[in-house]
Design a protein around this motif. Structure first.
Motif, PDB file in Angstrom:
ATOM      1  N   UNK A 489      -4.738  37.626  24.611  1.00  0.00           N
ATOM      2  CA  UNK A 489      -5.046  36.357  25.826  1.00  0.00           C
ATOM      3  C   UNK A 489      -5.676  35.452  25.114  1.00  0.00           C
ATOM      4  N   UNK A 490      -6.529  35.685  24.158  1.00  0.00           N
ATOM      5  CA  UNK A 490      -7.338  34.376  23.475  1.00  0.00           C
ATOM      6  C   UNK A 490      -6.479  33.622  22.369  1.00  0.00           C
ATOM      7  N   UNK A 491      -5.791  34.433  21.828  1.00  0.00           N
ATOM      8  CA  UNK A 491      -5.086  33.577  20.602  1.00  0.00           C
ATOM      9  C   UNK A 491      -3.630  33.495  20.449  1.00  0.00           C
ATOM     10  N   UNK A 492      -2.872  34.566  20.890  1.00  0.00           N
ATOM     11  CA  UNK A 492      -1.578  34.902  20.520  1.00  0.00           C
ATOM     12  C   UNK A 492      -0.555  34.065  21.570  1.00  0.00           C
ATOM     13  N   UNK A 493      -0.972  33.678  22.794  1.00  0.00           N
ATOM     14  CA  UNK A 493      -0.138  32.942  23.768  1.00  0.00           C
ATOM     15  C   UNK A 493      -0.239  31.443  23.371  1.00  0.00           C
ATOM     16  N   UNK A 494      -1.323  30.835  23.477  1.00  0.00           N
ATOM     17  CA  UNK A 494      -1.631  29.273  22.970  1.00  0.00           C
ATOM     18  C   UNK A 494      -2.831  29.192  22.249  1.00  0.00           C
ATOM     19  N   UNK A 495      -3.143  28.177  21.679  1.00  0.00           N
ATOM     20  CA  UNK A 495      -4.375  27.772  21.067  1.00  0.00           C
ATOM     21  C   UNK A 495      -5.252  27.262  22.308  1.00  0.00           C
ATOM     22  N   UNK A 496      -6.334  27.897  22.282  1.00  0.00           N
ATOM     23  CA  UNK A 496      -7.373  27.626  23.307  1.00  0.00           C
ATOM     24  C   UNK A 496      -8.768  27.002  22.713  1.00  0.00           C
ATOM     25  N   UNK A 497      -9.233  26.033  23.414  1.00  0.00           N
ATOM     26  CA  UNK A 497     -10.379  25.379  23.241  1.00  0.00           C
ATOM     27  C   UNK A 497     -11.213  25.383  24.413  1.00  0.00           C
ATOM     28  N   UNK A 498     -12.559  24.962  24.715  1.00  0.00           N
ATOM     29  CA  UNK A 498     -13.247  25.319  25.607  1.00  0.00           C
ATOM     30  C   UNK A 498     -12.582  24.559  26.778  1.00  0.00           C
ATOM     31  N   UNK A 499     -12.240  23.363  26.852  1.00  0.00           N
ATOM     32  CA  UNK A 499     -11.532  22.777  28.071  1.00  0.00           C
ATOM     33  C   UNK A 499     -10.386  23.564  28.224  1.00  0.00           C
ATOM     34  N   UNK A 500      -9.442  23.983  27.531  1.00  0.00           N
ATOM     35  CA  UNK A 500      -8.279  24.689  27.966  1.00  0.00           C
ATOM     36  C   UNK A 500      -8.648  26.007  28.354  1.00  0.00           C
ATOM     37  N   UNK A 501      -9.516  26.769  27.972  1.00  0.00           N
ATOM     38  CA  UNK A 501     -10.029  28.112  28.522  1.00  0.00           C
ATOM     39  C   UNK A 501     -10.556  27.951  29.446  1.00  0.00           C
ATOM     40  N   UNK A 502     -11.567  26.851  29.995  1.00  0.00           N
ATOM     41  CA  UNK A 502     -12.035  26.844  31.402  1.00  0.00           C
ATOM     42  C   UNK A 502     -11.042  26.525  32.531  1.00  0.00           C
ATOM     43  N   UNK A 503     -10.067  25.640  32.134  1.00  0.00           N
ATOM     44  CA  UNK A 503      -8.932  25.279  33.188  1.00  0.00           C
ATOM     45  C   UNK A 503      -8.288  26.775  33.399  1.00  0.00           C
ATOM     46  N   UNK A 543       4.100  24.449  22.598  1.00  0.00           N
ATOM     47  CA  UNK A 543       2.661  24.840  22.370  1.00  0.00           C
ATOM     48  C   UNK A 543       2.699  26.279  22.942  1.00  0.00           C
ATOM     49  N   UNK A 544       3.560  26.896  23.599  1.00  0.00           N
ATOM     50  CA  UNK A 544       3.378  28.370  23.916  1.00  0.00           C
ATOM     51  C   UNK A 544       4.246  29.379  23.172  1.00  0.00           C
ATOM     52  N   UNK A 545       3.762  30.380  22.658  1.00  0.00           N
ATOM     53  CA  UNK A 545       4.563  31.177  21.923  1.00  0.00           C
ATOM     54  C   UNK A 545       5.421  32.042  22.554  1.00  0.00           C
ATOM     55  N   UNK A 546       6.715  31.935  22.615  1.00  0.00           N
ATOM     56  CA  UNK A 546       7.830  32.206  23.352  1.00  0.00           C
ATOM     57  C   UNK A 546       7.818  33.803  22.967  1.00  0.00           C
TER      58      UNK A 546
END
Length: 582
Positions: A489-503, A543-546
């Motif tokens: 969830x946190x790493x392998x789908x797409x890169x997350x930052x606090x703003x992206x994670x909150x969204x 940006x999404x790992x297919x």
């Protein structure tokens, strides 16, 4: 032990340009050997400096000044050179940590020794084998055989709850760990407390005999032994598939697992008329509805953040002003939809608004207290040319790609949304413990009622010790195997930052809340995965790992058939065993 956030020269290769840009003091470890300590496996492949902004209270012995702000090119900008530097750093880190691969996964994930990890696992196993002897459900057995069957039933319920914790808790904590808002150890400890509290305090105390409206009760009248075998086999079958999925890091729906198991049992041993096919159709439709709604809402939330926060003249101040608004909307909606307020609509609405106002005020005070010095710095340096800020743009639309802030502005934005993400993760964890514990406890309580001669009851009261037993199982699974799905969830789908994670977190919580209130078929797991994908799509399709998405979708499609197949096999075995025992 030195905090894992302390950046050492051996474990983190920092570009000199980044140091010049930031001009900050990195944290020096208290012991020289700290530079060789292991870091959690989960955060090795994609290690960034964005993970430390919420760790200020923990680093009392370090001089630390938010070095993540120097990597704004990785976080939000499209600078290819910045990405190349990050890739070089990641490759160097991967070379350093290869020596830790011989350790068990749990030891690597929590940065502990293998002996400590083994001791924790053994203690949990001994507790799981011992606690049922002190539960009323076992004491109430009429004879030795009934007590033995009750004991085995409680263990199967624990097994199902363990796998729920190993797989489903990533719904609440995966994005927080992936964005760096929480370390893996912080996330597990926080989720453990909230999951157990939610299971015990908000777990349903009354459940229908046939869970989820999947099986037709009348088809099993006078077949208590078969029904008991089917219920315990459904627990074992759902737990088995969840364990397989957790091993490979696939986030699957625990509700779909138990539904598929009960459908397989009902179809084979009760016939087509024993299954409510309309309920099954609703479950299957959620495969499309849940991720689509999650992706759509998270896409819009993230675009709104970029449009109204990133493009502001002072993004830090805009983020600090937007946070209380988001909390007000979220707490008001949650209070009105989920909490038992007054039955009078105007009074219930007033109570929800009061809760929302109180939540917004508290969050505003926290942000001003923790980040006030940075807000003052951003105001004083706004006119200085050497402090990078974001200038306002005219004619920016919602879908316009806006460059991210840098320097102090980025620190404030990430700090604000980091706090927001932790709050949303805590709420989702508490709610998950109260909701999904029924997937394990419902069939467990039904099976125990059959052993105690109450199979004909329309409703079954679940005692507190059984709810606590389910909560303990969730916490145990989260502790031992939870890091696997959290990594996906946190790493392998797409890169997350606090703003992206909150969204993603805010969108998933909102969709699940309102869809459940409207009676739409929804899956929290599928919704969150879709929300994470939506944030990735907002930054570009590439940006999404297919490959990861294909694996996840395939695991969703296989969940119900796999649960059904396991349930049929386990029911055949259990009926043979029961014929010898009873």
């Amino acid at each position: 032990m030195t905090s894992s956030y302390c950046l050492s020269s051996h474990r983190n290769i920092i570009d000199p340009e980044a140091l010049l840009l930031n001009g900050s003091h990195l944290c020096a470890p208290r012991h020289r050997s700290a530079s060789l300590q292991r870091e959690p496996l989960l955060l090795k492949p994609q290690q960034t400096l964005t993970r430390s902004f919420l760790s200020l209270p923990r680093l009392k012995n370090c001089r630390f000044t938010h070095p993540f702000a120097t990597l704004s090119s990785y976080a939000e900008a499209e600078d290819e050179k910045g990405k190349e530097k990050i890739n070089v750093k990641e490759e160097a880190q991967n070379d350093v940590v290869k020596g830790d691969d011989h350790l068990p996964g749990m030891a690597q994930a929590f940065d502990i020794s293998s002996s400590t990890a083994s001791a924790i696992s053994i203690c949990i196993a001994l507790a799981a084998l011992t606690f049922p002897f002190f539960m009323k459900s076992l004491v109430q057995g009429l004879g030795l055989k009934i007590k033995l069957l009750s004991y085995m039933t409680l263990l199967l319920g624990f097994y199902m709850a363990w796998n729920i914790g190993a797989n489903d808790v990533a719904n609440a904590m995966g994005t927080s760990v992936g964005s760096g808002a929480l370390s893996l150890r912080q996330a597990v400890m926080t989720a453990a407390v909230l999951e157990f509290s939610g299971a015990l305090l908000m777990g349903t105390h009354v459940t229908s005999t046939m869970q989820k409206g999947i099986l037709v009760t009348s088809c099993f009248q006078g077949k208590d032994t078969l029904l008991f075998a089917g219920l315990v086999s459904s627990l074992a079958a759902a737990g088995t598939w969840l364990q397989v999925a957790s091993y490979y890091g696939w986030p699957v729906s625990t509700t779909h697992c138990i539904v598929g198991s009960m459908v397989g049992f009902g179809l084979v041993y009760g016939g087509p008329g024993a299954v409510f096919w309309s309920s099954l159709a609703r479950v299957i439709s959620s495969w499309v509805i849940s991720p689509f709604m999650g992706a759509m809402v998270s896409f819009l939330v993230y675009k709104c953040i970029r449009r109204f926060v990133y493009s502001a003249r002072n993004p830090g101040q805009a983020a600090a002003a937007a946070a209380p608004i988001a909390v007000f909307l979220g707490v008001t909606g949650i209070s009105f939809a989920a909490f038992p307020l007054s039955k009078i609509f105007p009074l219930a609405l007033a109570q929800a608004l009061a809760f929302g106002t109180a939540g917004a005020f508290i969050v505003d005070r926290i942000i001003r207290r923790q980040l006030g010095h940075l807000l003052i710095k951003s105001d004083s340096s706004e006119s200085q040319p050497n402090e990078p800020t974001t200038s306002p743009h005219k004619g920016i639309g919602l879908l316009t790609d806006v460059a991210g802030p840098k320097g102090t502005q980025l620190e404030i934005v990430y700090g604000v949304f980091g706090y927001m993400q932790v709050l949303s993760a805590c709420f989702m964890s508490f709610a998950h413990g109260g909701n999904d514990v029924s997937n394990a406890i419902g069939p467990l309580a039904s099976a125990l009622s059959i052993l105690q001669g109450a199979a004909s009851a329309a409703e079954i009261v679940i005692p507190n010790d059984v709810l606590a037993w389910g909560g303990f199982g969730i916490v145990a699974g989260l502790t031992i195997w939870g890091y696997r799905v959290i990594a996906t969830i946190g790493k392998k789908i797409t890169e997350l930052t606090p703003t992206r994670g909150f969204a993603a977190e805010f969108a998933a919580a909102s969709v699940v809340l309102f869809a459940s209130k409207l009676g739409l078929p929804i899956s929290a797991t599928h919704t969150l995965v879709g929300a994470v994908m939506g944030v990735g799509f907002a930054r570009g399709l590439n940006r999404v790992r297919a490959e990861t998405v294909r694996e996840i979708v395939a695991s969703w499609a296989v969940t119900i058939p796999a649960g059904a197949a396991f349930a049929v096999v386990y029911t055949w075995i259990s009926t043979k065993l029961l014929s010898y025992i009873l």
